[in-house]
Design a protein around this motif. Structure first.
Motif, mmCIF file in Angstrom:
data_model
loop_
_atom_site.group_PDB
_atom_site.id
_atom_site.type_symbol
_atom_site.label_atom_id
_atom_site.label_comp_id
_atom_site.label_asym_id
_atom_site.label_seq_id
_atom_site.Cartn_x
_atom_site.Cartn_y
_atom_site.Cartn_z
ATOM 1 N N LEU A 28 0.837 -1.206 0.000
ATOM 2 C CA LEU A 28 0.000 0.000 0.000
ATOM 3 C C LEU A 28 0.871 1.255 0.000
ATOM 4 O O LEU A 28 0.646 2.193 -0.776
ATOM 5 C CB LEU A 28 -0.896 -0.024 1.237
ATOM 6 C CG LEU A 28 -1.973 1.062 1.325
ATOM 7 C CD1 LEU A 28 -2.982 0.881 0.220
ATOM 8 C CD2 LEU A 28 -2.658 1.014 2.680
ATOM 9 N N SER A 31 2.600 1.757 -3.289
ATOM 10 C CA SER A 31 1.646 2.214 -4.302
ATOM 11 C C SER A 31 1.314 3.687 -4.103
ATOM 12 O O SER A 31 1.228 4.447 -5.070
ATOM 13 C CB SER A 31 0.368 1.379 -4.230
ATOM 14 O OG SER A 31 0.662 0.023 -4.409
ATOM 15 N N VAL A 32 1.132 4.058 -2.862
ATOM 16 C CA VAL A 32 0.823 5.470 -2.582
ATOM 17 C C VAL A 32 1.972 6.353 -3.031
ATOM 18 O O VAL A 32 1.768 7.384 -3.689
ATOM 19 C CB VAL A 32 0.544 5.665 -1.074
ATOM 20 C CG1 VAL A 32 0.554 7.140 -0.713
ATOM 21 C CG2 VAL A 32 -0.784 5.049 -0.700
ATOM 22 N N LEU A 33 3.172 5.942 -2.691
ATOM 23 C CA LEU A 33 4.334 6.748 -3.084
ATOM 24 C C LEU A 33 4.417 6.875 -4.594
ATOM 25 O O LEU A 33 4.721 7.942 -5.140
ATOM 26 C CB LEU A 33 5.613 6.113 -2.545
ATOM 27 C CG LEU A 33 5.809 6.165 -1.027
ATOM 28 C CD1 LEU A 33 6.957 5.283 -0.612
ATOM 29 C CD2 LEU A 33 6.055 7.596 -0.583
ATOM 30 N N VAL A 35 1.945 6.472 -6.861
ATOM 31 C CA VAL A 35 0.820 7.235 -7.425
ATOM 32 C C VAL A 35 0.939 8.716 -7.088
ATOM 33 O O VAL A 35 0.623 9.576 -7.901
ATOM 34 C CB VAL A 35 -0.512 6.651 -6.897
ATOM 35 C CG1 VAL A 35 -1.663 7.570 -7.237
ATOM 36 C CG2 VAL A 35 -0.739 5.279 -7.483
ATOM 37 N N ALA A 36 1.422 8.998 -5.893
ATOM 38 C CA ALA A 36 1.509 10.394 -5.462
ATOM 39 C C ALA A 36 2.737 11.095 -6.022
ATOM 40 O O ALA A 36 3.031 12.221 -5.658
ATOM 41 C CB ALA A 36 1.536 10.469 -3.945
ATOM 42 N N LEU A 38 5.746 10.632 -5.508
ATOM 43 C CA LEU A 38 6.769 10.856 -4.488
ATOM 44 C C LEU A 38 7.915 9.871 -4.744
ATOM 45 O O LEU A 38 7.737 8.877 -5.446
ATOM 46 C CB LEU A 38 6.168 10.642 -3.093
ATOM 47 C CG LEU A 38 5.103 11.684 -2.717
ATOM 48 C CD1 LEU A 38 4.432 11.288 -1.423
ATOM 49 C CD2 LEU A 38 5.731 13.059 -2.592
ATOM 50 N N VAL B 210 -5.514 3.631 -2.126
ATOM 51 C CA VAL B 210 -4.206 4.192 -2.477
ATOM 52 C C VAL B 210 -4.366 5.615 -2.972
ATOM 53 O O VAL B 210 -3.658 6.538 -2.553
ATOM 54 C CB VAL B 210 -3.537 3.321 -3.562
ATOM 55 C CG1 VAL B 210 -2.296 4.010 -4.105
ATOM 56 C CG2 VAL B 210 -3.193 1.963 -2.993
ATOM 57 N N ILE B 213 -5.208 8.107 -0.193
ATOM 58 C CA ILE B 213 -4.061 8.496 0.638
ATOM 59 C C ILE B 213 -3.099 9.354 -0.175
ATOM 60 O O ILE B 213 -2.555 10.347 0.312
ATOM 61 C CB ILE B 213 -3.337 7.240 1.169
ATOM 62 C CG1 ILE B 213 -4.304 6.387 1.992
ATOM 63 C CG2 ILE B 213 -2.133 7.624 2.010
ATOM 64 C CD1 ILE B 213 -3.748 5.052 2.410
ATOM 65 N N ALA B 214 -2.896 8.957 -1.427
ATOM 66 C CA ALA B 214 -1.949 9.689 -2.275
ATOM 67 C C ALA B 214 -2.383 11.132 -2.463
ATOM 68 O O ALA B 214 -1.563 12.049 -2.488
ATOM 69 C CB ALA B 214 -1.817 9.000 -3.622
ATOM 70 N N SER B 217 -1.322 13.316 0.278
ATOM 71 C CA SER B 217 0.117 13.585 0.392
ATOM 72 C C SER B 217 0.683 14.347 -0.791
ATOM 73 O O SER B 217 1.865 14.663 -0.801
ATOM 74 C CB SER B 217 0.870 12.256 0.531
ATOM 75 O OG SER B 217 0.596 11.437 -0.584
#
Lengths: 277, 788
Positions: A28, A31-33, A35-36, A38, B210, B213-214, B217
């Motif tokens: 998770l 994936s967040v990193l 998608v964001a 980052l 995802v 949350i993304a 951030s």
């Protein structure tokens, strides 16, 4: 809960659950990193290296038994499950594709070698001890040469007794021509543990063939000799099994050392050239 | 029976210490001594025990683990009687493993030192091949990675300092507009405007934790470094533009699952503005092409007028000749036109010259048939002179043809205007195109030279001379005198003007010849005709004669052209040849009618300059579609409609921009008002993609042609039969307010194929990230000539 954690099955279920949760959290987070937009590689790489160092501390913990750093078995459990997480994190870090750079390829090879050797070692530690227990008396690895010497002394005493009591040289000849070599023989480094031992079968077969030439006293001594021959087979099994349990670490730990060094250099280069992107 | 060897018995068994560094060499044979090697791996053992002296006797000390004290005891000299040969101690397993670890570490460090100290360091640091687009930089890290000074080539330098790629490195080669790192290249103001304005119809995403949350951030309006999206060093064939839909939705407030599920309905796609060319599809198809007279020209399908752009992304409009010319070319050239077929460029305005002269403000010759106002062209050309502008302002609303009751101020203004007109005309006659270019250049300094040259439309010299001879026979003398401060005297008796007209280039006068560089130089006629030293001009002379003097009695009326000629070249034909043709002194009864010269307007069928037969006016007739004279003047007038010349430019633009004006330009070419300005922009071309334009939405028409059925283009572009298309253009300069002939494209039409099962629904299929106006950076070619 406490009771459940005291037995081995309960501990495994607990660690499996914790590891599964951690794995989901890692996926998770990666994936967040990603998608964001980052620097996912920076974070996954840093965490991966931290995990590798933490895993390596298990070996250091064994060298410091006097420190109250929980039990070694707990460390081993931690080592196993965090090792699996490290493998997952490696793939997340590499983006599930084989790296393109030379250094990173070397690093990936070393990592995979460490991981695979760790998995093999885990399998060996799960498989061999049980087999060794079922094979016969569990022996201390360092005592095996001494025990081999003991067996030889006992067998020689038996043969001497046979010569004296039966006034026949059949057993003596058997010892000199066949048994002595077998007792002194040590399984090679590539010997398979717990497999069929042709040499043992051959010796036992030869002894059985001689049975028709034995007088009653010799037959009694031959039966006792057979027990020593079986004891020698167990000794060999113990040697091969325990040697495997020790030798895989000759690959796993040195490779881990290389991995830590290469990983450190890779991290420095990555930070310097890419800021982790 | 089983044999057991490890029955715990601490007295009989040795205690194993696997953590000791060295192991007795005899232990491998099962006969290890009780002492073992020392810490350095040396064997000091000589016997099974080390006897201890007890008084005067030596006592055996062999432990129980090795059989206990021996029967024979130590030798008299204190040595053990059971001698053991020295062994070769061996390393314990743990130490050997430690040495493997140390060896692996040393090998790794050596490996790294060789790598970073060697000449091939770069190859090993290289994390992978660059994509094919950047392949040349594979050995030139500095192209993208900034290098700290002094650290290149050093191991320490490799490990220290930052050499991360910066977006500035990318922008050295990639021009991405004014806001290259801003999301989509939008300005801050644009981002603020669209921030939080979710388009209607968007359904919130339902699937992605995802993404949720993304989005927390990720700062949506922050500048984006190139390497966030464009990841390099993944091999030659790697894609630098691979992007997931989730990444798009991190910033976008209107989050949705996919194109087919939740993407907002198209607001008015593909229409962002009205068409540049005014073409009512519905009216043409329903009314015009039903007319039998033109039905043969009706297009069979959309391809008759539209063609895909070379990259297939855009549907272009074919050329005028391929589309509209069959019906409209003649109209543009003036075919069937009721009024003037040309547009008045220069007109001698009507003026009460007699009153002016009577009140002491003589203006010299002034055509008696002069009538009508100044043309907008003249007003613009005269606008450079502040006095004239003031005079025009003073004379606003004044009937110049009757100045009897005019105030002295207005009389003075009228005089100023009259001389300005004559002066302008004199400049045009004497210096021609250069004078016009000079004046236009002063009025519109921003105009390009090619534009100025085009605006002259090859103003003809002979034609102007003929007009001068007809309208202002003494123009050169009068203007020269006026500029020298000499007022013309009152008109002489009738003979005087003739004499004056007969000498349009008074060589003897102190004024000199205007066409001559040296005013005081010997006389040279404007036409430089050496055969007529008297200064007669072939054109002017005859014209003057024709105008001032009655036609010869012998001249048949039928052969007489309209007074003064009606064609810029007509004087040659009308004045000179016709008397020759009418030479017979005794016409026969059944005389054949002499040749007749067409009127100037008809004569100039293919367009060009001509002179009116009814009043002293110079016309320009469009030569056809895309007439450069009209288009360039329209562009100039449109641009000048904003600024200090707006007062004269706007009437000119209005005159030329009348949809019914000669040329009919504005019948089809729409006019937009420039943003935040009163300048007018004429849309000469239909919309076509420019390479510099990168829009946020794209569509590949060509890729979809093979998918169309009988409905063809109307699968997506459905025509609206009832549409106020034309009405939306009337008096409307705002291109964003319009009525289209076609309905908007429906999202459902696209989603029929563009879903996750058929044609995919990636955001980047239809959208572009980098938007704006930018082109690939030009090469930096060095000097074309060798440098000394």
């Amino acid at each position: 809960m406490d009771k459940a954690l005291t037995n081995l099955g309960g501990r495994r279920v607990f660690w499996c659950l914790v590891s599964a949760c951690a794995a989901v959290a890692l996926i998770l987070a990666a994936s967040v990193l990603c998608v964001a937009l980052l620097p996912a590689a920076l974070w996954t790489g840093t965490l991966l290296y931290a995990l590798v160092v933490a895993l390596a501390l298990f070996n250091a913990r064994k060298k410091l038994p006097f420190l109250p750093l929980t039990r070694a078995s707990t460390w081993l459990q931690f080592h196993v499950y965090v090792g699996w997480l490290a493998v997952l994190l490696f793939f997340l870090h590499a983006g599930f594709h084989w790296p393109h750079g030379r250094l990173t390829q070397v690093l990936a090879v070393v990592f995979m070698f460490v991981a695979i050797s760790g998995v093999v070692g885990l399998a060996l530690t799960r498989w061999i001890p049980g087999r060794l227990t079922r094979s016969g008396e569990a022996l201390t690895y360092e005592r095996i040469p001494e025990i081999r010497g003991d067996i030889r002394v006992k067998v020689e005493a038996l043969i001497t007794a046979a010569d004296r009591e039966s006034e026949s040289s059949t057993l003596g000849d058997f010892y000199l021509n066949h048994l002595l070599e077998y007792i002194n023989w040590r399984p090679g480094i590539l010997a398979t543990p717990f497999g069929d031992q042709p040499r043992h079968r051959e010796i036992v077969g030869t002894l059985s063939t001689l049975d028709r030439y034995f007088n009653p006293r010799e037959r009694e001594l031959a039966a006792e000799l057979r027990e020593w021959i079986d004891a020698k087979r167990n000794l060999d099994n113990q040697l091969v099994g325990q040697r495997l349990l020790k030798l895989w670490l000759f690959l796993h730990i040195p490779a881990s050392c290389s991995l830590i060094l290469l990983g450190l250099v890779h991290g420095l280069i990555a930070l310097r050239y890419t800021r982790g992107f | 029976m089983s044999r057991f060897f490890q029955v715990p018995n601490f007295k009989r068994d040795d205690y194993q210490r696997p953590d000791q560094k060295w192991v007795c060499g005899h232990a491998c044979d099962g006969k290890g001594c009780q002492f073992g090697p020392d810490g350095k791996g040396k064997c000091h053992t000589t016997g099974e025990c080390r006897p201890v002296r007890n008084g005067d006797r030596w006592t055996c000390t062999r432990p129980d683990t090795h059989g206990g004290p021996c029967a024979s005891g130590p030798l008299p000299n204190g040595q053990c009687c059971n001698r053991i040969g020295p062994c070769q101690p061996v390393l314990s397993l743990r130490v050997r493993r430690g040495r493997w670890v140390a060896g692996a570490g040393t090998l790794t460090l050596g490996f790294l030192l060789v790598l970073f100290g060697g000449s091939r360091r770069q190859r090993w640091i290289d994390p992978g091949q660059l994509s094919s687009a950047h392949a040349l930089s594979n050995t030139r890290c500095n192209d993208c990675h900034t290098v700290p000074n002094g650290s290149e080539g050093m191991i320490v330098g490799t490990l220290a300092g930052a050499r991360s790629p910066s977006s500035a490195s990318c922008l050295k080669c990639h021009d991405l507009g004014a806001e290259p790192l801003s999301p989509h290249g939008f300005s801050e103001a644009t981002l603020d405007r669209i921030h939080g304005s979710a388009p209607p119809g968007a359904m919130p995403a339902s699937h992605s934790v995802v993404l949720a949350i993304a989005r927390i951030s990720h700062p949506s309006n922050a500048s984006q470094e190139c390497i966030l999206c464009h990841q390099e060093h993944h091999g030659r064939k790697s894609s630098l533009t691979a992007f997931t839909n989730e990444k798009c939705q991190v910033c976008h407030q209107a989050s949705f699952d996919s194109f087919s599920k939740g993407h907002p309905q198209f607001a008015n796609y593909p229409f962002e503005r009205r068409t540049r060319l005014i073409f009512d599809h519905a009216k043409h198809l329903q009314e015009h092409f039903s007319d039998k007279a033109v039905s043969a020209f009706a297009p069979r399908d959309c391809n008759a007028c539209h063609v895909a752009s070379p990259n297939g992304s855009f549907m272009l409009v074919r050329s005028f000749e391929q589309t509209c010319a069959a019906c409209h070319a003649g109209q543009i050239e003036g075919e069937g036109r009721a009024g003037d077929k040309g547009i008045a460029f220069f007109r001698v305005p009507g003026l009460d010259a007699a009153t002016l002269e009577a009140k002491g403000r003589p203006v010299g010759d002034w055509p008696a048939d002069a009538d009508g106002p100044l043309t907008p062209f003249m007003r613009l050309l005269l606008a450079r002179d502040a006095d004239v502008s003031a005079a025009l302002k003073t004379l606003s609303g004044v009937d110049l043809t009757d100045l009897r009751d005019a105030s002295p101020g207005r009389l003075a203004a009228a005089e100023t205007l009259a001389w300005a007109v004559k002066s302008l005309f004199a400049d045009l006659v004497t210096s021609g195109q250069e004078a016009m270019i000079t004046r236009l250049g002063e009025i519109d300094p921003a105009a390009a030279r090619t534009q100025l040259r085009g605006m002259t439309a090859q103003l003809p010299r002979d034609g102007l001379l003929a007009a001068q001879a007809a309208w202002f026979p003494s123009l050169f003398t009068e203007v020269a005198n006026y500029r020298a401060g000499v007022r013309p005297v009152a008109k002489a008796p009738p003979a005087a003007p003739v004499a004056n007209a007969g000498a349009p280039h008074p060589a003897a006068s102190s004024d000199g010849d205007l066409l001559d560089d040296k005013p005081a130089a010997p006389a040279t006629p404007p036409t430089a005709a050496p055969a007529k030293p008297s200064g007669d001009d072939l054109l002017g002379d005859d014209t003057a004669d024709a105008k001032k003097a009655p036609a010869p009695a012998s001249k048949p009326p039928a052969a007489s052209p309209k007074a003064g000629g009606d064609d810029l070249g007509g004087d040659d034909l009308a004045s000179a040849p016709i008397p020759a043709l009418a030479a017979p002194a005794k016409p026969k009864p059944n005389v054949v009618s002499p040749l007749k010269v067409d009127d100037a307007e008809s004569w100039t069928l293919a367009g060009g300059w001509y002179r009116s037969s009814e009043n002293p006016t110079l016309y320009y007739r469009p030569v056809g579609h895309a007439d450069p004279f009209l288009s360039l003047w329209l562009m100039a007038a449109g641009q000048l409609s904003e600024g200090p010349r707006a007062g004269v430019a706007q009437p000119l633009f209005a005159a030329l921009g009348d949809p019914k004006a000669p040329g009919l330009c504005m019948k089809c070419h729409s006019v937009d008002e420039a943003p935040g300005s009163e300048a007018r922009l004429v849309n000469w071309k239909a919309e076509s993609p420019r390479e510099v334009d990168h829009t946020i939405t794209k569509f590949d028409h060509a890729a979809h042609f093979s998918l169309l059925d009988q409905k063809g283009c109307q699968t997506c572009h459905q025509m609206k039969t009832q549409s106020a298309y034309l009405a939306a253009f009337e008096g409307n300069l705002d291109s964003r307010h319009f009525e289209s002939n076609f309905g908007k494209v429906s999202k459902a039409t696209c989603a029929a194929c563009h879903n996750d099962k058929i044609a995919g629904e990636s955001c980047l299929l239809c959208h572009t990230y980098h938007t704006g106006e930018f082109v690939a950076k030009a090469s930096t070619t060095g000097p074309m000539r060798p440098v000394d």
